[in-house]
Each structure stands twice: as structure tokens, then as C-alpha cells.
Design a protein around this motif. Structure first.
Motif, PDB file in Angstrom:
ATOM      1  N   PRO A  68       0.813  -1.230   0.000  1.00 21.54           N
ATOM      2  CA  PRO A  68       0.000   0.000   0.000  1.00 21.54           C
ATOM      3  C   PRO A  68       0.840   1.271   0.000  1.00 21.54           C
ATOM      4  O   PRO A  68       0.404   2.308  -0.501  1.00 21.54           O
ATOM      5  CB  PRO A  68      -0.816  -0.112   1.288  1.00 21.54           C
ATOM      6  N   SER A 112       3.373   1.768  -1.730  1.00 23.92           N
ATOM      7  CA  SER A 112       3.866   2.041  -3.075  1.00 23.92           C
ATOM      8  C   SER A 112       2.929   3.012  -3.801  1.00 23.92           C
ATOM      9  O   SER A 112       3.167   3.342  -4.956  1.00 23.92           O
ATOM     10  CB  SER A 112       4.003   0.734  -3.878  1.00 23.92           C
ATOM     11  N   LEU A 113       1.878   3.428  -3.129  1.00 20.38           N
ATOM     12  CA  LEU A 113       0.962   4.424  -3.667  1.00 20.38           C
ATOM     13  C   LEU A 113       1.160   5.696  -2.843  1.00 20.38           C
ATOM     14  O   LEU A 113       1.012   5.681  -1.621  1.00 20.38           O
ATOM     15  CB  LEU A 113      -0.483   3.943  -3.579  1.00 20.38           C
ATOM     16  N   THR A 114       1.494   6.789  -3.498  1.00 17.93           N
ATOM     17  CA  THR A 114       1.897   7.978  -2.748  1.00 17.93           C
ATOM     18  C   THR A 114       0.758   8.576  -1.924  1.00 17.93           C
ATOM     19  O   THR A 114       1.000   9.250  -0.923  1.00 17.93           O
ATOM     20  CB  THR A 114       2.458   9.060  -3.687  1.00 17.93           C
ATOM     21  N   SER A 115      -0.465   8.305  -2.325  1.00 15.66           N
ATOM     22  CA  SER A 115      -1.585   8.848  -1.553  1.00 15.66           C
ATOM     23  C   SER A 115      -1.699   8.192  -0.185  1.00 15.66           C
ATOM     24  O   SER A 115      -2.377   8.729   0.705  1.00 15.66           O
ATOM     25  CB  SER A 115      -2.895   8.677  -2.330  1.00 15.66           C
ATOM     26  N   THR A 116      -1.051   7.053  -0.004  1.00 10.79           N
ATOM     27  CA  THR A 116      -1.123   6.373   1.287  1.00 10.79           C
ATOM     28  C   THR A 116      -0.487   7.230   2.382  1.00 10.79           C
ATOM     29  O   THR A 116      -0.981   7.275   3.514  1.00 10.79           O
ATOM     30  CB  THR A 116      -0.456   4.994   1.204  1.00 10.79           C
ATOM     31  N   LEU A 139      -0.445  10.410   2.512  1.00  9.95           N
ATOM     32  CA  LEU A 139      -1.407  11.457   2.843  1.00  9.95           C
ATOM     33  C   LEU A 139      -2.539  10.890   3.693  1.00  9.95           C
ATOM     34  O   LEU A 139      -3.081  11.567   4.567  1.00  9.95           O
ATOM     35  CB  LEU A 139      -1.955  12.101   1.564  1.00  9.95           C
ATOM     36  N   GLY A 140      -2.878   9.637   3.410  1.00 10.34           N
ATOM     37  CA  GLY A 140      -3.889   8.977   4.229  1.00 10.34           C
ATOM     38  C   GLY A 140      -3.438   8.812   5.669  1.00 10.34           C
ATOM     39  O   GLY A 140      -4.250   8.918   6.600  1.00 10.34           O
ATOM     40  N   GLU A 141      -2.145   8.548   5.867  1.00 11.46           N
ATOM     41  CA  GLU A 141      -1.630   8.437   7.242  1.00 11.46           C
ATOM     42  C   GLU A 141      -1.802   9.760   7.992  1.00 11.46           C
ATOM     43  O   GLU A 141      -2.088   9.771   9.188  1.00 11.46           O
ATOM     44  CB  GLU A 141      -0.152   8.030   7.222  1.00 11.46           C
ATOM     45  N   ALA A 160      -4.147  12.038   7.159  1.00  9.79           N
ATOM     46  CA  ALA A 160      -5.602  12.254   7.284  1.00  9.79           C
ATOM     47  C   ALA A 160      -6.180  11.520   8.474  1.00  9.79           C
ATOM     48  O   ALA A 160      -6.967  12.077   9.246  1.00  9.79           O
ATOM     49  CB  ALA A 160      -6.300  11.824   6.001  1.00  9.79           C
ATOM     50  N   SER A 208      -2.315  13.847  -4.016  1.00 10.46           N
ATOM     51  CA  SER A 208      -0.865  13.698  -4.058  1.00 10.46           C
ATOM     52  C   SER A 208      -0.368  14.148  -5.433  1.00 10.46           C
ATOM     53  O   SER A 208      -0.722  13.553  -6.452  1.00 10.46           O
ATOM     54  CB  SER A 208      -0.477  12.235  -3.808  1.00 10.46           C
TER      55      SER A 208
END
Lengths: 376, 233
Positions: free
Chosen positions: B116, B118-122, B124-126, B128, B139
Motif C-alpha cells: 500500500p 507504493s501508492l503515494t496517496s497512502t 497522505l492517508g496516514e 488524514a 498527491s
């Protein structure tokens, strides 16, 4: 003052082959592009099924991780620009959306290190676009959020035209990544069906030319968009569907519409137990404020596979098409749903009574949610 | 013309330490850790217990620590955080995780747990989920030589009213040189509002600005007193 944002051109390359017509004909006639894996057959994975580009669709493929996302992006963009009447490239910029993009330097000896911006620059150079390219990666919501980003720039007066291009192609990295999470259906995925076991992956690219000028429109505009974050879990959805509901509500309100104005829903519909369940609850709860059920809804990953970052654009094209055809296509693979029954999703195609507004929703890892309203 | 935005708070992390507008100014030597921190670093910086911090990837750790130094939960109320967007740019993205995961494919046990990331939005999710930021999350990818699009997109979100507050910034964290890139360890974040009282202003960066985040870095100098919730004006 927010300027209106119109759709001027569309293009796609999917497991149904090259072109938007091939995609729409396949989807609306109930076919599937999910087939036994061939290009990726050498890679061990928890599924033998994939929505790969048909052989010969994209020529001169020496290294799939490098060539497929870029060439598919270029093909989709060419088609979209053709429909848009070949506007002066110097007046256009590209917004590139992808989940993993060009992985050739990670999976092999190429130069691609998964940078979306590098892919965006290559697409921009291929067409000689005059405006600065931009790129984003928001997991499987990339396409929808790319459309939102472009719409924001046009609406604010910053740009006159932008082409949003979203592309991803299946490779070992992606297959085994989703497989390792236990997220792959061994066969063809069955979104919302009680027997669903996960996603099927697919190759895909979609392109949409957006313009500030109604005279260039194909008769559809982006009337609203919204985003949200579940702020709940990194890989799993909020089980109450609050994030998808919030994004959908924000998009509808941004469009200046009411929930009852929405005539069709294009769903994320991956086929995983948790996604489909939370999506049904979140949208069911939202529409419960005004009705017993949502508007007619459909997902298309049972036909194209999950094309990751490209899905948001490809499926937005299908949302537009459903307004044009006055039909909601079948949710292929759905025989009996065990999800919240307030989500009006069926295994067969249905005519639409009204075709004014369609809502597209998308979700991604990191709790990312996006939603987009298209109006005829 | 997109107007300047008000900076409500800011934080940053580099190879020297962690600094922010909430008064954080601490070196890695003082933290007894290497950047971007260990399981105990968040507690040492802010007194919070973060049980999953040690399991998240380097870009996520760098972003979270920069946000702690900004004191996001002190400057934004819970209601404001429900609408706060995240718009962060990166050049390296998830390169280290990508290389690690690809390497694991040739081993007996695939490191599924890191996929997970490996997806840069992850990353940002951390951020959030730690601060309950429920606005749009984007992202942005940039090339090292042409930064600033994350900041531009954040300013667009504010000026169009698409978000009343945005956490923007840049994060590039890679443990070791990989695939031609040098190792990197930096994150800078700012909480922006369209107007109102703040600690500074951020203007639209020009196309040729080599360091659009320099004004934020300058604002991250140690400050006196606790951060206060924003009035929302």
C-alpha cells in the motif's frame, strides 16, 4: 465567479481494444474484456484473469512496463483531441493521472521510476502542448481527482483547455501486490454479488478534453466535483461508507443540485467485500435523506477489470455515455447482492427515465475519495 | 490572479531535526534516533502515543512528524479538520518502497504489507487518519527541477472555495540512493487558510521558482507560546 467546464473530446484504450466506441459497445452490450492472462501469464499470481489490452492494440511494445502506459495514454489523447477538433496544442496542457505509471526502471532496466510527472511530460512532449503539464497520483481515485483538478483550473479562469489523461497497465508488481493483500478474485470479479471474492485487474487509458467554451462541447459539462478522505484506514474503507457519502454529497452540492436531481450513479464497484459493502451503505445512507433507494447505479469493473488510476476517467466516460444512451448498463457478474439493498444496482441493463445528471464516485488506498457530476 | 494565502502553522523535518511553528525545535541527536524517527519519536516530539508509526514508510513518517511540529490539531478545530484538504507534492514518491517490494517478488515471501505504501496517496492517508482531515486528498507528482505544483493546487483549492483549509507541502524521503536518485530526507508542511490571522503569507509561486517552499521553511523557526485554534475568519 466559477466558469462552466465542458467536455470537448473523449478517448479510451481498454481491454475491449482501442477507442471509446469499442469500450462503450462492449460495456452496453454486456460483454467482458476479462480473459485468461496472456501478456502477464509468466507472472505467478492469485488469479488467471485480467482485462489486458488485446494483442496488437498497441504496437511496438518492447518493454510493457515502459511502453504500455505511455502509448495507451497517447492513443487515448489522440482520440480525444480528434473529437475536440484538433485544437491548437499550444493552448492546451495535460493533467496526467496514474496509480503507478511507467514502472520500467523498477521492474526492469528502463528509465521509468513510477513518476506520474515524468509520464505527463512525455505525453505533453508527444503532442507539443504549450501549457505546463501537471500530474497526480491518488491511487484508484486518480482519474476522478485529475478531472477535478483540471475543472478547478478551467473554472477559475487559469486555463482555457486541458486534457486529462489517465493510464495504468497491469504488471507483476501490481498483480502480486493486490494478490498479496488477498484482494484478487481468482476468476472474473463480481461486484456486489454475494459470492464476490475480490478485484480483477485491467489495462486502461482514458482521456477527456475539457474546455471553457460551450461551442466546443460534445453536449456534456462537469457541473460539480468533490473529494473527501475516510480518515479511517489505509487500505480498507470506512465500513459506514462515510467517506464515499461525503465526497458524493460535496460533488452534488458543488454542482448546485439536490440528490434527487441525480439520474444515474457510476460506482467504484471493485468486487472486494469491503469496498462494495461500504459503498452501498454510504450511498444508501446519503440518498435515504430523500428516497427509499439511490438512482439506478452500475459498476463496470466486471467488464474492464480494475484499471487503477485510469478507472476514474474511463468510468466517467461511461457515466457520460449512459446519459447519451439513456441506459444504465448491467453490473456484470451480479446475480444476488448481499450489500445494502438501498443501492439500486442490478445484473441487467435498464432504461433511464431522465438523463440530466450522472454522478461518478471513486475510492483509493489512503482513504482517498472523489466524486464528479456530469450534466447533459 | 490567485491571491496569497494565510499560513496558520507550519512544520518541517530534515537531516538536522524537526522544527515547527508550535515551538518544536529538536535535533535527531536529541531525539536519539535517525531520521525519520522510530516508534518513540512521536512521543518525544509531542507527547502523543502513536502505536503504528514504526510500521509506516519513510515519507509517511516524515510527513507525520512535520505535521506534529506544525501542531495541526491545535490550530484547527475538529469541525475545521472535517473540511481540511491535503495537497502534498513529491518528486521521489514511493521509490524506496517500490524498490523494496519489487525485490521481495524474487524472494519466497512477498512483503505484502508494504505494497500500500507504493501508492503515494497512502502517506497522505496516514496524515488524514491521524488528524481526522476529511477534505479532498491529492498527491501531486513533480520533477525535482520544477517544484511547486502542490502549493499551486492548494492555493487553487482555497481560492475556488473547494476547501476552507489545506495542509500543503512537500515530502521526499528515501532511505538510501536508489535508481539514480540520491538519498533524501525532507518534509515541509503548512496549514493554509484563504485569509485571517496567521504566522505569515504564501504567494503563488512563479514557474521558475527553484524553491517555492522556502518561505515555509523560514517560518518554521522556533516560536514562542502554544498554538491556538484558528478563528475561521
Amino acid at each position: 465567479m466559477r466558469r462552466p467546464v465542458f467536455v470537448a473530446g473523449r478517448g479510451a484504450v481498454t481491454g475491449f481494444g482501442a477507442g471509446l466506441d469499442a469500450l462503450c459497445e462492449g460495456i452496453f452490450s454486456g460483454q467482458t474484456a476479462l480473459r485468461t492472462r496472456r501478456r502477464t501469464a509468466a507472472f505467478r499470481a492469485e488469479t488467471e484473469v485480467c482485462g489486458e489490452f488485446p494483442e496488437g492494440t498497441i504496437c511496438n511494445v518492447e518493454e510493457p512496463e515502459r511502453d504500455l502506459p505511455l502509448r495507451a495514454a497517447i492513443m487515448a489523447t489522440e482520440e480525444a483531441l480528434a473529437e475536440a477538433g484538433q485544437p491548437d496544442p499550444m493552448t492546451i496542457g495535460v493533467v496526467l493521472a496514474t496509480t503507478k505509471g511507467d514502472m520500467s526502471g523498477i521492474c526492469g532496466s528502463g528509465a521509468g521510476l513510477g513518476s506520474p510527472m515524468r509520464l505527463g511530460v512525455l505525453v505533453s512532449q508527444a503532442f507539443g502542448f504549450g501549457a505546463r503539464p501537471t500530474a497526480l497520483s491518488c491511487a484508484c481515485a486518480s482519474g476522478v481527482l485529475g478531472l477535478a483538478s483540471a475543472a478547478r483550473r478551467i473554472a477559475s479562469g487559469e486555463c482555457e483547455r486541458l486534457v486529462v489523461v489517465a493510464a495504468d497497465a497491469v504488471n507483476e508488481f501490481i498483480l502480486r501486490g493486490f494478490g498479496g493483500l488477498g484482494a484478487l478474485d481468482p476468476g472474473a470479479c463480481r461486484p456486489f454479488d454475494r459470492e464476490r471474492r475480490g478485484v480483477s485487474l485491467g489495462d486502461g487509458a482514458g482521456a477527456v478534453v475539457l474546455t471553457a467554451h460551450e461551442s466546443e462541447s460534445v453536449g456534456v459539462r462537469i457541473s460539480g466535483y468533490g473529494g473527501a478522505n475516510d480518515a479511517c484506514h489505509i487500505t480498507g474503507p470506512d465500513y459506514d461508507g462515510l467517506g464515499v457519502g461525503l465526497a458524493a454529497r460535496r460533488a452534488v452540492e458543488h454542482a448546485g443540485l439536490k440528490l434527487e436531481d441525480i439520474d444515474a450513479l457510476q460506482l467504484h464497484a471493485t468486487g472486494t467485500r469491503s469496498n462494495d459493502s461500504s459503498e452501498a451503505i454510504g450511498l444508501g445512507d446519503l440518498w435515504a435523506e430523500v428516497a427509499d433507494a439511490t438512482p439506478p447505479a452500475f459498476g463496470s469493473k466486471g467488464q474492464t477489470g480494475h484499471t487503477l488510476g485510469a478507472a476514474g476517467v474511463i468510468e466517467s466516460l461511461l457515466a457520460i455515455e449512459c446519459l447519451e444512451r439513456m441506459t444504465v448498463p448491467a453490473n456484470l457478474g451480479l446475480r444476488q447482492s448481499d450489500c445494502d439493498q438501498r443501492l439500486d444496482v442490478r445484473g441487467h441493463a435498464r432504461p433511464l427515465r431522465r438523463t440530466r445528471h450522472a454522478l461518478k464516485v471513486a475510492s483509493g488506498f489512503g482513504g482517498v475519495q472523489g466524486a464528479m457530476v456530469f450534466s447533459a | 490572479m490567485i491571491p496569497a494565502a494565510t499560513v496558520l502553522a507550519c512544520g518541517m523535518l530534515d537531516r538536522g531535526g524537526i522544527y515547527g511553528s508550535n515551538g518544536t525545535a529538536v535535533t535527531w541527536a536529541e531525539l536519539e534516533a535517525d531520521p525519520p524517527g522510530t516508534g518513540r519519536t512521536v512521543h518525544k516530539v509531542s507527547g502523543k502515543t502513536d502505536t503504528t508509526f514504526r510500521r509506516i514508510d519513510y515519507p509517511s513518517r516524515a510527513l507525520v512528524l512535520a505535521c506534529e511540529a506544525a501542531g495541526i490539531d491545535a490550530v484547527l478545530t475538529e469541525a475545521q479538520r472535517q473540511q481540511t484538504a491535503i495537497c502534498v507534492e513529491t518528486a521521489l514518491g514511493s521509490l524506496t518502497t517500490d524498490v523494496d517490494f519489487q525485490r521481495s517478488l524474487s524472494e519466497d515471501v512477498v512483503q505484502a504489507g508494504i505494497f500500500p505504501y507504493s501508492l503515494t496517496s497512502t502517506s497522505l492517508g496516514e496524515v488524514a487518519l491521524r488528524y481526522k482531515l476529511r477534505g479532498p486528498t491529492v498527491s501531486i507528482s513533480v520533477l525535482d527541477a520544477s517544484p511547486g505544483e502542490g502549493l499551486r493546487e492548494a492555493l487553487r483549492m482555497l481560492s475556488t472555495g473547494d476547501a476552507p483549509f489545506v495542509v500543503t507541502g512537500r515530502a521526499d524521503a528515501a532511505r538510501e540512493p536508489a535508481a539514480g536518485f540520491e538519498a533524501a530526507m525532507s518534509a515541509v508542511v503548512a496549514v493554509l487558510a484563504p485569509s485571517g490571522d496567521g504566522i505569515g503569507e504564501l504567494a503563488w509561486p512563479s514557474d521558475d521558482d527553484p524553491d517555492p517552499f522556502a518561505p515555509i521553511v523560514r517560518l518554521c523557526a522556533p516560536r514562542q507560546g502554544p498554538a491556538r485554534p484558528h478563528s475561521g475568519e
